[in-house]
Scaffold this motif. Structure first.
Motif, PDB file in Angstrom:
ATOM      1  N   UNK A 261       0.837  -1.195   0.000  1.00  0.00           N
ATOM      2  CA  UNK A 261       0.000   0.000   0.000  1.00  0.00           C
ATOM      3  C   UNK A 261       0.872   1.245   0.000  1.00  0.00           C
ATOM      4  N   UNK A 262       0.405   2.248  -0.711  1.00  0.00           N
ATOM      5  CA  UNK A 262       1.069   3.547  -0.748  1.00  0.00           C
ATOM      6  C   UNK A 262       0.017   4.619  -0.529  1.00  0.00           C
ATOM      7  N   UNK A 263       0.326   5.555   0.350  1.00  0.00           N
ATOM      8  CA  UNK A 263      -0.514   6.733   0.582  1.00  0.00           C
ATOM      9  C   UNK A 263       0.364   7.962   0.415  1.00  0.00           C
ATOM     10  N   UNK A 264      -0.053   8.868  -0.463  1.00  0.00           N
ATOM     11  CA  UNK A 264       0.693  10.096  -0.714  1.00  0.00           C
ATOM     12  C   UNK A 264      -0.211  11.287  -0.422  1.00  0.00           C
ATOM     13  N   UNK A 265       0.257  12.191   0.405  1.00  0.00           N
ATOM     14  CA  UNK A 265      -0.481  13.392   0.785  1.00  0.00           C
ATOM     15  C   UNK A 265       0.224  14.594   0.162  1.00  0.00           C
ATOM     16  N   UNK A 266      -0.540  15.446  -0.525  1.00  0.00           N
ATOM     17  CA  UNK A 266       0.029  16.576  -1.243  1.00  0.00           C
ATOM     18  C   UNK A 266      -0.469  17.903  -0.696  1.00  0.00           C
ATOM     19  N   UNK A 267       0.371  18.912  -0.844  1.00  0.00           N
ATOM     20  CA  UNK A 267      -0.001  20.294  -0.575  1.00  0.00           C
ATOM     21  C   UNK A 267       0.064  21.003  -1.918  1.00  0.00           C
ATOM     22  N   UNK A 268      -1.025  21.581  -2.350  1.00  0.00           N
ATOM     23  CA  UNK A 268      -1.080  22.160  -3.692  1.00  0.00           C
ATOM     24  C   UNK A 268      -0.176  23.379  -3.825  1.00  0.00           C
ATOM     25  N   UNK A 269       0.263  23.954  -2.709  1.00  0.00           N
ATOM     26  CA  UNK A 269       1.186  25.087  -2.774  1.00  0.00           C
ATOM     27  C   UNK A 269       2.630  24.626  -2.924  1.00  0.00           C
ATOM     28  N   UNK A 270       2.860  23.322  -2.775  1.00  0.00           N
ATOM     29  CA  UNK A 270       4.214  22.793  -2.847  1.00  0.00           C
ATOM     30  C   UNK A 270       4.694  22.670  -4.273  1.00  0.00           C
ATOM     31  N   UNK A 271       5.991  22.518  -4.408  1.00  0.00           N
ATOM     32  CA  UNK A 271       6.577  22.317  -5.726  1.00  0.00           C
ATOM     33  C   UNK A 271       7.806  21.435  -5.571  1.00  0.00           C
ATOM     34  N   UNK A 272       8.601  21.377  -6.587  1.00  0.00           N
ATOM     35  CA  UNK A 272       9.812  20.568  -6.518  1.00  0.00           C
ATOM     36  C   UNK A 272       9.617  19.223  -7.188  1.00  0.00           C
ATOM     37  N   UNK A 273      10.619  18.375  -7.036  1.00  0.00           N
ATOM     38  CA  UNK A 273      10.615  17.078  -7.698  1.00  0.00           C
ATOM     39  C   UNK A 273       9.502  16.169  -7.230  1.00  0.00           C
TER      40      UNK A 273
END
Length: 181
Positions: A130-142
């Motif tokens: 299982x993989x869970x990825x949490x994102x912040x839309x203000x973030x950037x980068x690779x």
């Protein structure tokens, strides 16, 4: 020199602590959005079972890959929103489920989007991993704004690829439902 080095170590520790505190806060926000989305998904599924209109679209693909049959089911859950610029209503997905089932391989993916159609959460179950990825839309980068991840073993989906797949599924939805050619 020694004092400068100790100060830099101290400053680095503070920066890491601040970043670590921000990630769980964002994860808590996303989990709250996810729980609301699951309630909306359950309502849509119940309405569909009753034969009533539900803001849900299911796309089935039966195919043959080599000599093996395959099935891909994509389920879109969406809201109807008024677009003031276009002067009409549009469908906007908030949650997408993508299932692949081929002999020997089963993949299950979830994509959760914010109100601006940015991916904020990705979940995948693949052969017990299982993989869970949490994102912040203000973030950037690779890592594409990745703020937190949970894996049961090694990472099965790279964050930029999860964002790309979510974007492609979103684009397909808009072609199908909003006729955005």
């Amino acid at each position: 020199m020694k004092q400068t080095f100790l100060f830099l170590i101290f400053l680095l520790g503070i920066c890491q602590t601040a970043g670590a505190q921000q990630a769980p806060e964002r994860v808590a926000q996303i989990r709250k959005i996810y729980n609301q989305a699951m309630q909306d998904v359950a309502k849509a599924n119940q309405l569909a079972k009753q034969g009533k209109p539900a803001n849900r679209t299911v796309v089935n693909s039966n195919y043959k890959l080599g000599t093996s049959p395959g099935l891909n089911v994509v389920t879109y859950y969406y809201n109807c929103v008024e677009d003031e610029n276009l002067g009409r209503y549009l469908y906007r997905p908030y949650f997408i489920i993508n299932n692949f089932d081929t002999p020997g391989n089963k993949y299950y993916q979830e994509f959760l989007f914010d109100n601006e159609e940015n991916l904020i959460f990705y979940y995948e179950k693949n052969e017990g991993q299982e993989t869970r990825l949490y994102f912040d839309t203000d973030g950037d980068g690779d890592e594409g704004g990745l703020v937190y991840e949970i894996n049961t073993s090694s990472r099965t989906m790279e964050p930029p690829f999860a964002i790309r797949v979510g974007g492609e599924l979103m684009h397909a939805f808009h072609l199908l439902m909003n006729r955005e050619f």
